[in-house]
Motif scaffolding. Sequence first.
Motif, PDB file in Angstrom:
ATOM      1  N   THR A  22       0.841  -1.202   0.000  1.00 45.82           N
ATOM      2  CA  THR A  22       0.000   0.000   0.000  1.00 45.82           C
ATOM      3  C   THR A  22       0.878   1.255   0.000  1.00 45.82           C
ATOM      4  OG1 THR A  22      -1.683  -1.147   1.223  1.00 45.82           O
ATOM      5  CG2 THR A  22      -1.810   1.253   1.211  1.00 45.82           C
ATOM      6  N   LEU A  23       0.646   2.285  -0.901  1.00 50.15           N
ATOM      7  CA  LEU A  23       1.368   3.553  -0.955  1.00 50.15           C
ATOM      8  C   LEU A  23       0.770   4.543   0.055  1.00 50.15           C
ATOM      9  CD1 LEU A  23       1.752   3.964  -4.810  1.00 50.15           C
ATOM     10  CD2 LEU A  23       3.488   3.209  -3.175  1.00 50.15           C
ATOM     11  N   PRO A  24       1.575   5.393   0.756  1.00 46.51           N
ATOM     12  CA  PRO A  24       1.033   6.324   1.757  1.00 46.51           C
ATOM     13  C   PRO A  24       0.241   7.448   1.097  1.00 46.51           C
ATOM     14  CG  PRO A  24       3.372   6.726   1.437  1.00 46.51           C
ATOM     15  CD  PRO A  24       3.056   5.474   0.646  1.00 46.51           C
ATOM     16  N   VAL A  25      -0.769   7.981   1.813  1.00 44.86           N
ATOM     17  CA  VAL A  25      -1.586   9.111   1.360  1.00 44.86           C
ATOM     18  C   VAL A  25      -0.971  10.396   1.910  1.00 44.86           C
ATOM     19  CG1 VAL A  25      -3.842  10.174   1.382  1.00 44.86           C
ATOM     20  CG2 VAL A  25      -3.640   7.680   1.341  1.00 44.86           C
ATOM     21  N   ARG A  26      -0.646  11.439   1.065  1.00 38.99           N
ATOM     22  CA  ARG A  26       0.003  12.689   1.494  1.00 38.99           C
ATOM     23  C   ARG A  26      -1.036  13.665   2.035  1.00 38.99           C
ATOM     24  NH1 ARG A  26       5.269  13.172   0.178  1.00 38.99           N
ATOM     25  NH2 ARG A  26       6.111  11.670  -1.318  1.00 38.99           N
ATOM     26  N   ALA A  27      -0.800  14.237   3.329  1.00 38.69           N
ATOM     27  CA  ALA A  27      -1.703  15.234   3.944  1.00 38.69           C
ATOM     28  C   ALA A  27      -1.328  16.632   3.449  1.00 38.69           C
ATOM     29  CB  ALA A  27      -1.598  15.178   5.460  1.00 38.69           C
ATOM     30  N   ALA A  28      -2.234  17.626   3.577  1.00 45.79           N
ATOM     31  CA  ALA A  28      -2.012  19.004   3.152  1.00 45.79           C
ATOM     32  C   ALA A  28      -1.117  19.723   4.153  1.00 45.79           C
ATOM     33  CB  ALA A  28      -3.335  19.728   3.034  1.00 45.79           C
ATOM     34  N   PRO A  29      -0.223  20.707   3.678  1.00 48.52           N
ATOM     35  CA  PRO A  29       0.634  21.484   4.592  1.00 48.52           C
ATOM     36  C   PRO A  29      -0.192  22.278   5.611  1.00 48.52           C
ATOM     37  CG  PRO A  29       1.350  21.750   2.319  1.00 48.52           C
ATOM     38  CD  PRO A  29       0.022  21.048   2.251  1.00 48.52           C
ATOM     39  N   VAL A  30       0.366  22.453   6.808  1.00 47.71           N
ATOM     40  CA  VAL A  30      -0.337  23.143   7.907  1.00 47.71           C
ATOM     41  C   VAL A  30       0.629  24.164   8.556  1.00 47.71           C
ATOM     42  CG1 VAL A  30      -1.466  22.901  10.137  1.00 47.71           C
ATOM     43  CG2 VAL A  30      -1.796  21.155   8.369  1.00 47.71           C
ATOM     44  N   ILE A  31       0.075  25.385   8.922  1.00 45.84           N
ATOM     45  CA  ILE A  31       0.854  26.349   9.728  1.00 45.84           C
ATOM     46  C   ILE A  31       0.071  26.662  11.002  1.00 45.84           C
ATOM     47  CG2 ILE A  31       2.062  27.394   7.779  1.00 45.84           C
ATOM     48  CD1 ILE A  31       0.127  29.783   8.028  1.00 45.84           C
ATOM     49  N   THR A  32       0.857  26.921  12.052  1.00 46.59           N
ATOM     50  CA  THR A  32       0.266  27.367  13.326  1.00 46.59           C
ATOM     51  C   THR A  32       0.969  28.667  13.740  1.00 46.59           C
ATOM     52  OG1 THR A  32       1.829  26.029  14.589  1.00 46.59           O
ATOM     53  CG2 THR A  32      -0.318  25.040  14.080  1.00 46.59           C
ATOM     54  N   LEU A  33       0.221  29.528  14.439  1.00 49.96           N
ATOM     55  CA  LEU A  33       0.733  30.829  14.864  1.00 49.96           C
ATOM     56  C   LEU A  33       0.844  30.881  16.386  1.00 49.96           C
ATOM     57  CD1 LEU A  33      -1.448  33.150  12.590  1.00 49.96           C
ATOM     58  CD2 LEU A  33       0.754  32.090  12.054  1.00 49.96           C
ATOM     59  N   SER A  34       1.926  31.457  16.855  1.00 46.82           N
ATOM     60  CA  SER A  34       2.098  31.627  18.306  1.00 46.82           C
ATOM     61  C   SER A  34       2.716  33.002  18.578  1.00 46.82           C
ATOM     62  CB  SER A  34       3.008  30.543  18.867  1.00 46.82           C
ATOM     63  OG  SER A  34       3.224  30.747  20.260  1.00 46.82           O
ATOM     64  N   PRO A  35       1.943  33.918  19.197  1.00 48.52           N
ATOM     65  CA  PRO A  35       0.533  33.766  19.594  1.00 48.52           C
ATOM     66  C   PRO A  35      -0.377  33.959  18.392  1.00 48.52           C
ATOM     67  CG  PRO A  35       1.302  35.966  20.106  1.00 48.52           C
ATOM     68  CD  PRO A  35       2.483  35.242  19.564  1.00 48.52           C
ATOM     69  N   ALA A  36      -1.637  33.627  18.598  1.00 47.10           N
ATOM     70  CA  ALA A  36      -2.614  33.754  17.512  1.00 47.10           C
ATOM     71  C   ALA A  36      -3.328  35.092  17.552  1.00 47.10           C
ATOM     72  CB  ALA A  36      -3.631  32.610  17.596  1.00 47.10           C
ATOM     73  N   SER A  37      -2.993  35.923  18.573  1.00 49.78           N
ATOM     74  CA  SER A  37      -3.562  37.262  18.669  1.00 49.78           C
ATOM     75  C   SER A  37      -2.590  38.154  19.434  1.00 49.78           C
ATOM     76  CB  SER A  37      -4.926  37.248  19.371  1.00 49.78           C
ATOM     77  OG  SER A  37      -4.775  36.822  20.725  1.00 49.78           O
ATOM     78  N   GLY A  38      -2.715  39.442  19.225  1.00 52.88           N
ATOM     79  CA  GLY A  38      -1.831  40.360  19.918  1.00 52.88           C
ATOM     80  C   GLY A  38      -1.869  41.734  19.297  1.00 52.88           C
ATOM     81  N   ALA A  39      -1.013  42.614  19.839  1.00 51.56           N
ATOM     82  CA  ALA A  39      -0.986  44.003  19.377  1.00 51.56           C
ATOM     83  C   ALA A  39      -0.099  44.132  18.161  1.00 51.56           C
ATOM     84  CB  ALA A  39      -0.466  44.899  20.487  1.00 51.56           C
ATOM     85  N   VAL A  40      -0.252  45.286  17.503  1.00 49.64           N
ATOM     86  CA  VAL A  40       0.662  45.557  16.394  1.00 49.64           C
ATOM     87  C   VAL A  40       2.084  45.528  16.922  1.00 49.64           C
ATOM     88  CG1 VAL A  40      -0.949  46.863  14.960  1.00 49.64           C
ATOM     89  CG2 VAL A  40       0.267  48.010  16.812  1.00 49.64           C
ATOM     90  N   GLY A  41       3.010  45.055  16.054  1.00 50.38           N
ATOM     91  CA  GLY A  41       4.393  44.920  16.470  1.00 50.38           C
ATOM     92  C   GLY A  41       4.691  43.615  17.151  1.00 50.38           C
ATOM     93  N   THR A  42       3.672  42.802  17.438  1.00 48.13           N
ATOM     94  CA  THR A  42       3.892  41.520  18.110  1.00 48.13           C
ATOM     95  C   THR A  42       4.722  40.612  17.217  1.00 48.13           C
ATOM     96  OG1 THR A  42       1.823  41.688  19.332  1.00 48.13           O
ATOM     97  CG2 THR A  42       2.775  39.491  19.089  1.00 48.13           C
ATOM     98  N   ALA A  43       5.722  39.934  17.802  1.00 50.09           N
ATOM     99  CA  ALA A  43       6.512  38.932  17.074  1.00 50.09           C
ATOM    100  C   ALA A  43       5.742  37.614  17.093  1.00 50.09           C
ATOM    101  CB  ALA A  43       7.884  38.771  17.708  1.00 50.09           C
ATOM    102  N   VAL A  44       5.331  37.174  15.910  1.00 51.39           N
ATOM    103  CA  VAL A  44       4.527  35.949  15.779  1.00 51.39           C
ATOM    104  C   VAL A  44       5.395  34.854  15.175  1.00 51.39           C
ATOM    105  CG1 VAL A  44       2.458  34.923  14.776  1.00 51.39           C
ATOM    106  CG2 VAL A  44       2.459  37.343  15.455  1.00 51.39           C
ATOM    107  N   THR A  45       5.453  33.705  15.851  1.00 47.16           N
ATOM    108  CA  THR A  45       6.195  32.552  15.320  1.00 47.16           C
ATOM    109  C   THR A  45       5.265  31.734  14.431  1.00 47.16           C
ATOM    110  OG1 THR A  45       7.598  32.481  17.275  1.00 47.16           O
ATOM    111  CG2 THR A  45       7.510  30.488  15.902  1.00 47.16           C
ATOM    112  N   VAL A  46       5.676  31.613  13.170  1.00 45.66           N
ATOM    113  CA  VAL A  46       4.904  30.830  12.191  1.00 45.66           C
ATOM    114  C   VAL A  46       5.590  29.475  12.049  1.00 45.66           C
ATOM    115  CG1 VAL A  46       4.012  30.734   9.839  1.00 45.66           C
ATOM    116  CG2 VAL A  46       4.280  32.951  10.991  1.00 45.66           C
ATOM    117  N   SER A  47       4.916  28.408  12.470  1.00 47.87           N
ATOM    118  CA  SER A  47       5.471  27.051  12.397  1.00 47.87           C
ATOM    119  C   SER A  47       4.761  26.277  11.291  1.00 47.87           C
ATOM    120  CB  SER A  47       5.302  26.330  13.745  1.00 47.87           C
ATOM    121  OG  SER A  47       5.963  27.050  14.769  1.00 47.87           O
TER     122      SER A  47
END
Length: 618
Positions: free
Chosen positions: A29-54
């Motif tokens: 059986t060949l593996p099924v490929r999942a779609a790319p995913v990003i998460t944000l940390s934090p997901a909310s904040g003020a302007v100028g906030t440094a957001v880590t995109v994983s």
Amino acid sequence: MKRNRLIKYRNPFIVLAVTALLTAVFVPTLPVRAAPVITLSPASGAVGTAVTVSGTVFNSYEGDSIHIFFDATEAATSPVTVPEGGEFAAVLNVPADAAAGEHRVEIRTDITSTSVIAGAAFTVDATELTLDSSAGPPGAYVDISGSGFYVGATVNIYFNNPDSQKIGAVTASSTGKFVHSAAIPPAPHGMHTITATNNMGNSAEAQFSVLPEIKLNRDTAGPGELLNVRGSGFAATSGVSIYFGQFLAATTATDTLGSFESDIEVPDVIPLAYEIKCQDENGNSGTAEFTVSTGVKLSAGTGAVGGDLTIRGIGFKPNTAVTVNYDGEFIAAAVTDKNGDFTVTITVPAGNAGGHIISASDGTTTKDISFAIETEPPPMPVLSLPANGSLTRAEAYFDWPDVIDASVPVTYNLEIASDQNFASPVLLKTGLEESEYTLTDSEALDAGFKNSPYFWRVKATDGAGNIGEWSASSVFYISVPAVPAPALPANDSPLEYPIRFSWQAVTSLSPPVTYDFQISQNLDFTTPILDEAGLGNSELLVTKENNLKLKKGVVYYWRVKAVDAAHNSSDWSPTGSFRFAPKSAFPGWAIYTMISIGAVIAVLFAFRLGRKTAYPQY
């Protein structure tokens, strides 16, 4: 026939189905490929906030460059090369112009592509300002909290009163938040706006209601003492009434910021607690509690040395002896009445201008009150005698009108100098109690060079030690005796003993006048043969008894000068002259007789001598 055709067509499908089933069973059986995913940390904040995109499941993009966008703005860290394993992490800063609300963070294959590999939502916080207290008087501290401001940027805080007054500066945290404690500045009654803003365009406001308040410089004092009342948070430029209990104590007015300050005198009331109330024309009011204690009241807060001052005590022990001190020294005594009150009048004692302390004590309670001696210097004296430019005696008399001043007694300083700037004082008399002075014999002024002036001036000092200015100076001259004029003998006259000399008598403002007399064989009088001093009369008789050895036929010179009681002398008189020509001591008849006898003797001698010559002896 029909049935056979159906069987003919079904056989290939059956073969294919069986083949597929066998393939599924026996092929891995060949593996099924999942779609790319990003998460944000934090997901909310003020302007100028440094957001880590994983990013995960980016296996299909291993080694490829991918681009990170915040809405339509590419992140500064973009593009990112997807490493082996398909996972990555990158940081983006929320743009300063991002509006509050939801935004999209997206991964794209290139900057022009509209295809999105993966995406996630980020919520930008709205700017907000909150206060821990929404009302209070000026001077009250309030905690000002802000959120949604650009991370790490300086936030300036202003208070509208009505101008925009800066009341603080603070740096927003890594989450765009801050807390700052500030005092409410002076401002009129009503609603005012507190604004927080930064250079990134973020701002927020909050409302604060200013309330009236009064403050007292003390919470207790006695009648007659001053009470300072300060008010803030009242209506701007409004009249204010100050009440002490039910009594209207004073009226004043607020400034443009609703503030005022006024001193009121504690009234003569029974020692109790009272309410101080201040109310403006709009009805805004503030109150404070005040307690009237035992007190001392003066008839005047300021007075002069030697003046009367009435002291009134309130609230002391009833029917009790009270001692009154002035700067710690006993000055009066009194007895309180049944209400504990007393009144006594004193004469303000001598003392320096400025503050002094009056205290009253009944043995249990001592009360102090401040009293000030006036600080006004006495007027400048006006000089009378000697008149400006006049001649006066060596023991000069000085006079000037009395100087009038509230603090008595007034004393004077008299200064005499030989120069107009008083750089070389000749005499300084201090503390003179009278507005006149006569120099003593020991203080008599030397005339010095003839026509040399003296300058004098006077200044006054009152009983409080206040010193006035020096008067305008006046000039005077010391009188010296006139030069005596020779009278006898006439010049070049032949004289014999006794010789009488006389000259014109002179006067002086410093009597008595005496005379110095000299005779010399030389016109320069370097070696006088007669030098008489202190002659009381304007004549001198020279006899043999003077032991004056005058030579017959020699011309002699004489002169005289006057000296007054202050030892000021005139110039020498013009020089007189005379010849010493003494007469014979024999009478005239004796002289002639002797001449005759001498002549007879001479004739007889000549006759005898002639006979001897004519008849010689052999």
